[in-house]
Motif scaffolding. Structure first.
Motif, short mmCIF file in Angstrom:
data_model
loop_
_atom_site.label_atom_id
_atom_site.label_comp_id
_atom_site.label_asym_id
_atom_site.label_seq_id
_atom_site.Cartn_x
_atom_site.Cartn_y
_atom_site.Cartn_z
N ASN A 134 0.83 -1.23 0.00
CA ASN A 134 0.00 0.00 0.00
C ASN A 134 0.85 1.26 0.00
OD1 ASN A 134 -2.25 -1.64 0.08
ND2 ASN A 134 -2.58 -1.38 2.28
N THR A 135 1.90 1.25 -0.78
CA THR A 135 2.85 2.36 -0.76
C THR A 135 3.27 2.74 -2.17
OG1 THR A 135 3.69 1.64 1.39
CG2 THR A 135 5.06 3.17 0.15
N ALA A 136 3.36 4.04 -2.40
CA ALA A 136 3.92 4.58 -3.63
C ALA A 136 5.25 5.25 -3.30
CB ALA A 136 2.96 5.57 -4.26
N TYR A 137 6.11 5.32 -4.29
CA TYR A 137 7.46 5.87 -4.08
C TYR A 137 7.80 6.89 -5.17
CZ TYR A 137 7.77 1.56 -1.36
OH TYR A 137 7.54 0.53 -0.47
N LEU A 138 8.71 7.76 -4.81
CA LEU A 138 9.31 8.66 -5.79
C LEU A 138 10.81 8.66 -5.55
CD1 LEU A 138 8.66 10.64 -8.14
CD2 LEU A 138 8.83 12.48 -6.45
N GLN A 139 11.53 8.00 -6.43
CA GLN A 139 12.98 8.01 -6.36
C GLN A 139 13.49 9.24 -7.10
OE1 GLN A 139 15.20 5.82 -4.79
NE2 GLN A 139 16.72 7.36 -5.39
N MET A 140 14.24 10.07 -6.41
CA MET A 140 14.72 11.32 -6.98
C MET A 140 16.24 11.30 -7.02
SD MET A 140 12.13 14.01 -5.14
CE MET A 140 12.88 13.82 -3.53
N ASN A 141 16.79 11.32 -8.22
CA ASN A 141 18.24 11.32 -8.41
C ASN A 141 18.69 12.62 -9.06
OD1 ASN A 141 18.30 8.64 -7.47
ND2 ASN A 141 18.03 7.82 -9.53
N SER A 142 19.97 12.88 -8.99
CA SER A 142 20.54 14.09 -9.60
C SER A 142 19.75 15.34 -9.21
CB SER A 142 20.56 13.95 -11.13
OG SER A 142 21.30 12.82 -11.52
N LEU A 143 19.51 15.46 -7.94
CA LEU A 143 18.67 16.57 -7.45
C LEU A 143 19.35 17.91 -7.70
CD1 LEU A 143 17.30 14.86 -4.27
CD2 LEU A 143 15.89 15.93 -6.03
N LYS A 144 18.49 18.90 -7.97
CA LYS A 144 18.94 20.26 -8.23
C LYS A 144 18.31 21.21 -7.21
CE LYS A 144 18.72 19.27 -13.20
NZ LYS A 144 18.13 19.68 -14.50
N PRO A 145 18.92 22.35 -6.98
CA PRO A 145 18.31 23.31 -6.04
C PRO A 145 16.87 23.67 -6.42
CG PRO A 145 20.58 23.93 -6.47
CD PRO A 145 20.26 22.78 -7.39
N GLU A 146 16.58 23.70 -7.70
CA GLU A 146 15.21 24.03 -8.13
C GLU A 146 14.20 22.92 -7.84
OE1 GLU A 146 18.02 24.19 -9.95
OE2 GLU A 146 17.63 23.65 -12.07
N ASP A 147 14.65 21.78 -7.36
CA ASP A 147 13.73 20.73 -6.93
C ASP A 147 13.24 20.97 -5.50
OD1 ASP A 147 15.83 18.39 -8.62
OD2 ASP A 147 13.88 19.13 -9.31
N THR A 148 13.81 21.97 -4.83
CA THR A 148 13.39 22.29 -3.47
C THR A 148 11.91 22.66 -3.43
OG1 THR A 148 15.59 23.01 -2.79
CG2 THR A 148 13.71 23.89 -1.56
N ALA A 149 11.15 21.95 -2.59
CA ALA A 149 9.71 22.17 -2.52
C ALA A 149 9.13 21.26 -1.44
CB ALA A 149 9.03 21.85 -3.85
N VAL A 150 7.87 21.48 -1.13
CA VAL A 150 7.10 20.50 -0.37
C VAL A 150 6.50 19.53 -1.37
CG1 VAL A 150 5.18 20.10 1.21
CG2 VAL A 150 6.62 22.14 1.47
N TYR A 151 6.72 18.26 -1.15
CA TYR A 151 6.23 17.23 -2.06
C TYR A 151 5.00 16.55 -1.45
CZ TYR A 151 10.24 17.66 -5.11
OH TYR A 151 11.17 18.14 -6.02
#
Length: 117
Positions: A77-94
């Motif tokens: 019962n779980t979804a995932y978001l794998q985030m690689n090569s993160l950039k400063p512009e990815d900063t946010a509330v998800y």
């Protein structure tokens, strides 16, 4: 009702990785498509990625294609978001969200992701 709880956010340096999780409860998880959205300060909430109820169809915003991967484990019962090569512009509330048809019906409370340069 479906309850969604995100986890896995935090502070990471540019180029790093994080994996967000979205735990669902309340209704059969496999009945719902799942999505991830984000909202940066003073910006509108924007779509990041979505996955169909069975996991066969995935869609991504252009800004994250090739860097982020959405997945789900219906047994957990779980979804995932794998985030690689993160950039400063990815900063946010998800936020994660769930839907059965077109509109996103249920939302989590959000998890903060901060990417330092």
């Amino acid at each position: 009702q479906v309850q969604l709880v995100e986890s896995g956010g935090g502070l990471v340096q540019a180029g790093g990785s994080l994996r967000l999780s979205c735990a669902a409860s309340g209704r059969p998880f496999s009945n719902y498509g799942m999505g991830w959205f984000r909202q940066a300060p003073e910006k509108e909430r924007e779509f990041v990625a979505a996955i169909s109820s069975g996991g066969a169809v995935r869609n991504y915003a252009d800004s994250v294609k090739g860097r982020f991967t959405i997945s789900r484990d219906n047994a957990k019962n779980t979804a995932y978001l794998q985030m690689n090569s993160l950039k400063p512009e990815d900063t946010a509330v998800y936020y994660c969200a769930a839907r059965q048809l077109v509109s996103w019906q249920y939302w989590g409370q959000g998890t903060q992701v901060t990417v330092s340069s």
